[in-house]
Design a protein around this motif. Structure first.
Motif, PDB file in Angstrom:
ATOM      1  N   SER A 150       0.711  -1.120   0.005  1.00  0.00           N
ATOM      2  CA  SER A 150       0.082   0.087  -0.065  1.00  0.00           C
ATOM      3  C   SER A 150       0.869   1.154  -0.026  1.00  0.00           C
ATOM      4  CB  SER A 150      -0.758   0.074   1.258  1.00  0.00           C
ATOM      5  OG  SER A 150      -0.104   0.002   2.477  1.00  0.00           O
ATOM      6  N   GLU A 151       0.309   2.218  -0.509  1.00  0.00           N
ATOM      7  CA  GLU A 151       1.093   3.657  -0.805  1.00  0.00           C
ATOM      8  C   GLU A 151       0.143   4.801  -0.523  1.00  0.00           C
ATOM      9  OE1 GLU A 151       5.096   5.159  -3.272  1.00  0.00           O
ATOM     10  OE2 GLU A 151       3.586   3.519  -4.236  1.00  0.00           O
ATOM     11  N   SER A 152       0.539   6.041   0.025  1.00  0.00           N
ATOM     12  CA  SER A 152      -0.180   7.228   0.158  1.00  0.00           C
ATOM     13  C   SER A 152       0.560   8.239  -0.326  1.00  0.00           C
ATOM     14  CB  SER A 152      -0.430   7.505   1.536  1.00  0.00           C
ATOM     15  OG  SER A 152      -1.130   6.395   2.422  1.00  0.00           O
ATOM     16  N   PRO A 153      -0.096   9.281  -0.889  1.00  0.00           N
ATOM     17  CA  PRO A 153       0.476  10.336  -1.569  1.00  0.00           C
ATOM     18  C   PRO A 153       1.297  11.349  -0.407  1.00  0.00           C
ATOM     19  CG  PRO A 153      -1.793  10.912  -1.629  1.00  0.00           C
ATOM     20  CD  PRO A 153      -1.571   9.512  -0.958  1.00  0.00           C
ATOM     21  N   ILE A 154       2.180  11.980  -1.126  1.00  0.00           N
ATOM     22  CA  ILE A 154       2.765  12.951  -0.246  1.00  0.00           C
ATOM     23  C   ILE A 154       2.662  14.670  -0.459  1.00  0.00           C
ATOM     24  CG2 ILE A 154       4.804  11.615  -0.199  1.00  0.00           C
ATOM     25  CD1 ILE A 154       6.372  13.591  -1.956  1.00  0.00           C
ATOM     26  N   ASP A 155       1.732  14.503  -1.492  1.00  0.00           N
ATOM     27  CA  ASP A 155       1.191  16.130  -1.721  1.00  0.00           C
ATOM     28  C   ASP A 155      -0.045  16.281  -0.990  1.00  0.00           C
ATOM     29  OD1 ASP A 155       1.026  18.461  -2.813  1.00  0.00           O
ATOM     30  OD2 ASP A 155       0.105  17.789  -4.727  1.00  0.00           O
ATOM     31  N   THR A 156      -0.027  16.287   0.411  1.00  0.00           N
ATOM     32  CA  THR A 156      -1.160  16.373   1.032  1.00  0.00           C
ATOM     33  C   THR A 156      -0.810  17.555   2.210  1.00  0.00           C
ATOM     34  OG1 THR A 156      -0.713  14.902   2.745  1.00  0.00           O
ATOM     35  CG2 THR A 156      -1.804  14.016   0.820  1.00  0.00           C
ATOM     36  N   PRO A 157      -1.824  18.166   2.690  1.00  0.00           N
ATOM     37  CA  PRO A 157      -1.836  19.149   3.860  1.00  0.00           C
ATOM     38  C   PRO A 157      -1.037  18.570   5.072  1.00  0.00           C
ATOM     39  CG  PRO A 157      -3.880  19.243   2.976  1.00  0.00           C
ATOM     40  CD  PRO A 157      -3.276  18.185   2.326  1.00  0.00           C
ATOM     41  N   LEU A 158      -1.387  17.186   5.445  1.00  0.00           N
ATOM     42  CA  LEU A 158      -0.624  16.805   6.664  1.00  0.00           C
ATOM     43  C   LEU A 158       0.711  16.332   6.194  1.00  0.00           C
ATOM     44  CD1 LEU A 158      -0.833  15.403   9.449  1.00  0.00           C
ATOM     45  CD2 LEU A 158      -1.675  13.565   8.418  1.00  0.00           C
ATOM     46  N   TYR A 159       0.893  16.023   5.207  1.00  0.00           N
ATOM     47  CA  TYR A 159       2.475  15.807   5.134  1.00  0.00           C
ATOM     48  C   TYR A 159       3.230  16.953   4.983  1.00  0.00           C
ATOM     49  CZ  TYR A 159       6.651  13.566   3.033  1.00  0.00           C
ATOM     50  OH  TYR A 159       8.038  13.350   2.693  1.00  0.00           O
ATOM     51  N   ARG A 160       2.851  17.852   4.274  1.00  0.00           N
ATOM     52  CA  ARG A 160       3.426  19.389   4.382  1.00  0.00           C
ATOM     53  C   ARG A 160       3.595  19.829   5.921  1.00  0.00           C
ATOM     54  NH1 ARG A 160       0.613  19.610  -0.648  1.00  0.00           N
ATOM     55  NH2 ARG A 160      -1.215  20.838   0.499  1.00  0.00           N
ATOM     56  N   LEU A 161       2.264  19.748   6.544  1.00  0.00           N
ATOM     57  CA  LEU A 161       2.385  20.145   7.973  1.00  0.00           C
ATOM     58  C   LEU A 161       3.517  19.522   8.835  1.00  0.00           C
ATOM     59  CD1 LEU A 161       1.329  21.872  10.207  1.00  0.00           C
ATOM     60  CD2 LEU A 161      -0.613  19.918  10.606  1.00  0.00           C
ATOM     61  N   MET A 162       3.756  17.935   8.540  1.00  0.00           N
ATOM     62  CA  MET A 162       4.799  17.220   9.342  1.00  0.00           C
ATOM     63  C   MET A 162       6.036  17.924   8.874  1.00  0.00           C
ATOM     64  SD  MET A 162       3.254  13.313   8.771  1.00  0.00           S
ATOM     65  CE  MET A 162       1.812  12.778   9.699  1.00  0.00           C
ATOM     66  N   VAL A 163       6.489  18.106   7.668  1.00  0.00           N
ATOM     67  CA  VAL A 163       7.539  18.741   7.229  1.00  0.00           C
ATOM     68  C   VAL A 163       7.893  19.944   7.859  1.00  0.00           C
ATOM     69  CG1 VAL A 163       8.938  19.379   5.425  1.00  0.00           C
ATOM     70  CG2 VAL A 163       7.849  17.355   5.078  1.00  0.00           C
ATOM     71  N   GLU A 164       6.837  20.884   7.850  1.00  0.00           N
ATOM     72  CA  GLU A 164       7.350  22.129   8.442  1.00  0.00           C
ATOM     73  C   GLU A 164       7.318  22.156  10.002  1.00  0.00           C
ATOM     74  OE1 GLU A 164       3.448  24.124   7.694  1.00  0.00           O
ATOM     75  OE2 GLU A 164       3.923  24.226   5.560  1.00  0.00           O
ATOM     76  N   THR A 165       6.597  21.333  10.544  1.00  0.00           N
ATOM     77  CA  THR A 165       6.651  20.984  11.917  1.00  0.00           C
ATOM     78  C   THR A 165       8.120  20.721  12.348  1.00  0.00           C
ATOM     79  OG1 THR A 165       4.259  20.625  12.401  1.00  0.00           O
ATOM     80  CG2 THR A 165       5.713  20.001  14.202  1.00  0.00           C
ATOM     81  N   LEU A 166       8.681  19.641  11.733  1.00  0.00           N
ATOM     82  CA  LEU A 166       9.894  19.244  11.979  1.00  0.00           C
ATOM     83  C   LEU A 166      11.118  20.095  11.810  1.00  0.00           C
ATOM     84  CD1 LEU A 166       9.788  15.597  10.419  1.00  0.00           C
ATOM     85  CD2 LEU A 166      10.264  16.006  12.567  1.00  0.00           C
ATOM     86  N   LYS A 167      10.871  21.018  10.682  1.00  0.00           N
ATOM     87  CA  LYS A 167      11.803  22.056  10.529  1.00  0.00           C
ATOM     88  C   LYS A 167      11.784  23.127  11.578  1.00  0.00           C
ATOM     89  CE  LYS A 167      12.458  21.345   5.695  1.00  0.00           C
ATOM     90  NZ  LYS A 167      13.917  21.113   5.698  1.00  0.00           N
ATOM     91  N   MET A 196      -9.436   1.415   3.013  1.00  0.00           N
ATOM     92  CA  MET A 196     -11.067   2.354   3.464  1.00  0.00           C
ATOM     93  C   MET A 196     -10.787   3.538   2.983  1.00  0.00           C
ATOM     94  SD  MET A 196     -11.397   1.814   7.418  1.00  0.00           S
ATOM     95  CE  MET A 196     -13.254   2.215   7.664  1.00  0.00           C
ATOM     96  N   GLY A 197      -9.517   4.051   2.141  1.00  0.00           N
ATOM     97  CA  GLY A 197      -9.535   5.545   1.547  1.00  0.00           C
ATOM     98  C   GLY A 197      -8.937   6.323   2.168  1.00  0.00           C
ATOM     99  N   ALA A 198      -8.164   5.896   3.498  1.00  0.00           N
ATOM    100  CA  ALA A 198      -7.431   6.906   4.335  1.00  0.00           C
ATOM    101  C   ALA A 198      -6.062   7.016   3.681  1.00  0.00           C
ATOM    102  CB  ALA A 198      -7.579   6.567   5.704  1.00  0.00           C
ATOM    103  N   ILE A 199      -5.723   8.341   3.875  1.00  0.00           N
ATOM    104  CA  ILE A 199      -4.371   8.540   3.698  1.00  0.00           C
ATOM    105  C   ILE A 199      -3.407   8.218   4.886  1.00  0.00           C
ATOM    106  CG2 ILE A 199      -2.437  10.597   3.055  1.00  0.00           C
ATOM    107  CD1 ILE A 199      -5.003  11.871   1.434  1.00  0.00           C
ATOM    108  N   CYS A 200      -2.493   7.521   4.971  1.00  0.00           N
ATOM    109  CA  CYS A 200      -1.898   6.931   5.898  1.00  0.00           C
ATOM    110  C   CYS A 200      -0.229   7.372   6.007  1.00  0.00           C
ATOM    111  CB  CYS A 200      -2.023   5.493   6.300  1.00  0.00           C
ATOM    112  SG  CYS A 200      -3.689   5.073   6.451  1.00  0.00           S
ATOM    113  N   TYR A 201       0.366   7.548   7.372  1.00  0.00           N
ATOM    114  CA  TYR A 201       1.750   7.939   7.441  1.00  0.00           C
ATOM    115  C   TYR A 201       2.115   7.226   8.572  1.00  0.00           C
ATOM    116  CZ  TYR A 201       0.660  11.972   3.854  1.00  0.00           C
ATOM    117  OH  TYR A 201       0.245  12.337   2.630  1.00  0.00           O
ATOM    118  N   GLY A 202       3.355   6.783   8.466  1.00  0.00           N
ATOM    119  CA  GLY A 202       4.104   6.364   9.542  1.00  0.00           C
ATOM    120  C   GLY A 202       5.105   7.380  10.269  1.00  0.00           C
TER     121      GLY A 202
END
Length: 452
Positions: free
Chosen positions: A359-376, A401-407
Motif C-alpha cells: 500500500s502507498e499514500s501520496p505525499i502532496d497533502t496538507p498533513l504531509y506538508r505540516l509534518m515537514v514544516e513542524t519538523l523544521k 478504506m480510502g484513508a491517507i496514512c503516514y508512519g
C-alpha cells in the motif's frame, strides 16, 4: 511548549510507557485487554469516553474520540498494544520491567510500539487540557494483534466497527526516525509499505529405511532444492516513486555515500554491486536499501522427519515474501511456482498463511506538508523524506478504506541507526526519555495545527 509543560510531559509519558511495558502483551497469545483497560482508565480521568472492544476473550482494543465540528478532515492516531516475544536470558534487564535507567525506558515494546501509544495518549490528554476545539475529529485507537497480522485488532475493527475508526488521515508507526547524515538529521515519513505473502510449501516423498536411502524418495532433499532456489533468488529491481525520492534526498545530504546513491538512482540494475560497496561503510543502510528495491523471499521455518532411521515422506518450509507497491501477492505466488517448475513441482503443495497487498499514500497533502514544516521548526537544519517500509503495519487496513496514512513517530538520533534497527524485535529494546518528550511535542503540534 514552556519548560514547565515539557517537564509535565516528561514525567507523565515516561510513567505511561513504563506501565504499558509492565503489562505483558506478548503475541501470541496477546492478552491486550488489560493494557486497553489501563489506557481507558487514564483517559477517562481526563473526561474522555472510551470503549474497549474485544475481538476474542482477552483481545482488547481501546477507542476514544475528541469530536470536531466537521469543518476539517478527521485524523486517527493509531497504535498497537501487542509485542513480540522476548527471552529474558538474552536481555540485560527484565524485558517486562519497564525499567527507567540512564535516561531510557527499557523493555519489550519500548520502540515497537508502546512508546507511540504513550505519545498519542499524551497528545489526546493535552488537547483536552488545553481546551482545543477541533474542527476535525481526533480519534485514538490502540489495537490488538498487529504482530500477528491484525485480524483481531485493526482488521477486525475495520470489518466490524468501521464507523468507529474511519478517518480521512491516519498517523501510525513506521517512520519519523531521524537518520544522522553529515551532522544533520534526515527524518523519514513512512508513505508506503511492502505487501506480505507468508507461504507454506510442503514437499512430498516416499518413506524408507535410513540405511538404504536410494530405495526411498527423501522429502527433505526435495525441500532443500526449494529452499535453495527461493532463498537465493534475487528478484528484478523496481524503483518505486517513494524509494526514488528517498534516494534523491539521501544522495543530496550524504556527502560520503552521495556518489554511491546517485549511481544507484542512475543504474538501478547494478544495485547489488553498488550496495556491496555501500555495505563496506554502512551495512545496515545497504541491506535496508536492498530490501526496498525488490521483492524478497526468505525461508523462516523448516520441519521434516520423524525418526533417526526413517527417510521422511514429508517436509515443509515457511517463506516470508515481501512484495513492492505495484506488484500483487497473486503475481508473487505465480512467480514462485514458476521458479520451482523444474523442482518436481507436482510433488509440492502450496498453502497461503497470510497475504496482504502492498500500500502507498501520496505525499502532496496538507498533513504531509505540516509534518515537514513542524519538523523544521523543531530542527531547522533537518531534511525530510518519504520512506518505504520493508515490513508491514496496520496502515494497510485503513488505506483500503480510502484513508491517507503516514508512519510518523518523531525521534532524534541519540544512538547509531544500526543499533536502533537491531533493537526492534531484538534484545535490550529501549527508548530515551528525551525522545519520548520530543516525539510527543512534535506530534502534539502537528495534530493541534491540523485539526484547528
Amino acid at each position: 511548549m514552556g519548560a514547565r509543560l515539557l517537564e509535565e510531559i516528561e514525567e507523565e509519558v515516561t510513567v505511561l510507557l513504563s506501565d504499558l511495558i509492565k503489562i505483558d502483551t506478548t503475541n501470541p497469545p496477546g492478552n491486550e485487554t488489560k493494557a486497553a483497560k489501563y489506557l481507558a482508565e487514564t483517559l477517562e480521568k481526563e473526561g474522555f469516553k472510551c470503549e474497549v472492544l474485544e475481538s476474542a476473550p482477552g483481545r482488547g482494543n481501546v477507542i476514544t474520540r475528541l469530536k470536531g465540528t466537521g469543518e476539517k478532515p478527521s485524523l486517527l492516531l493509531l497504535s498497537h498494544l501487542d509485542v513480540v516475544a522476548a527471552n529474558p536470558k538474552e536481555w540485560s534487564v527484565d524485558p517486562f520491567s519497564g525499567l527507567v535507567k540512564d535516561g531510557f525506558v527499557w523493555g519489550r515494546g519500548a520502540m515497537d510500539m508502546k512508546s507511540m501509544t504513550a505519545m498519542e495518549v499524551m497528545v489526546m490528554k493535552l488537547l483536552k487540557r488545553n481546551g482545543v476545539k477541533p474542527k476535525g475529529d481526533v480519534i485514538l485507537a490502540a489495537t490488538a494483534d498487529e504482530e500477528k497480522g491484525g485480524e483481531y485488532g485493526a482488521g477486525w475493527l475495520v470489518q466490524n466497527y468501521p464507523d468507529k475508526v474511519r478517518a480521512d488521515y491516519v498517523i501510525n508507526e513506521g517512520g519519523g526516525q531521524a537518520v544522522p547524515v553529515n551532522g544533520k538529521n534526515i527524518f523519514t515519513i513512512q508513505t508506503a509499505e511492502k505487501g506480505i505473502l507468508w507461504l507454506k510449501v510442503k514437499a512430498k516423498g516416499r518413506p524408507g529405511h535410513g540405511s538404504v536411502p536410494g530405495a526411498a524418495d527423501n522429502a527433505i532433499l526435495r525441500m532443500n532444492k526449494v529452499v535453495d532456489r527461493l532463498g537465493n533468488y534475487r528478484a528484478e529491481i523496481m524503483l518505486t516513486p517513494t524509494v526514488r525520492q528517498f534516494l534523491t534526498v539521501m544522495a543530496e545530504e550524504n556527502k560520503q555515500a552521495g556518489g554511491i546513491l546517485k549511481r544507484l538512482l542512475q543504474n538501478p540494475a547494478e544495485s547489488d554491486e553498488i550496495l556491496d560497496k555501500l555495505a563496506q561503510r554502512d551495512r545496515a543502510m545497504a541491506e535496508e536499501l536492498r530490501a526496498m528495491l525488490r521483492m524478497t523471499i526468505a525461508p523462516t521455518v523448516i520441519r521434516g522427519g520423524v525418526k533417526e532411521n526413517i527417510i521422511p515422506s514429508e517436509c515443509e518450509a515457511i517463506f516470508d515474501c515481501r512484495v513492492l507497491p505495484g506488484q500483487t501477492t497473486t503475481e508473487a505466488l505465480n512467480h514462485i511456482k514458476k521458479l520451482l517448475e523444474d523442482a518436481d513441482i507436482e510433488k509440492l503443495e502450496f498453502e497461503i498463511i497470510q497475504a496482504n497487498e502492498p500500500s502507498e499514500s501520496p505525499i502532496d497533502t496538507p498533513l504531509y506538508r505540516l509534518m515537514v514544516e513542524t519538523l523544521k521548526e523543531f530542527d531547522p537544519n533537518c531534511a525530510v523524506s518519504p520512506i518505504l517500509l520493508t515490513g508491514g503495519t496496520d496502515s494497510r487496513f485503513f488505506r483500503k478504506m480510502g484513508a491517507i496514512c503516514y508512519g510518523f513517530q518523531p525521534a532524534l538520533s541519540d544512538m547509531p541507526y544500526g543499533e536502533i534497527l537491531k533493537m526492534v524485535h531484538g534484545v535490550n529494546e529501549r527508548i530515551s526519555i528525551n525522545n519520548l518528550v520530543f516525539g510527543t511535542s512534535v506530534l502534539y503540534h502537528v495534530v493541534e495545527k491540523f485539526v484547528t
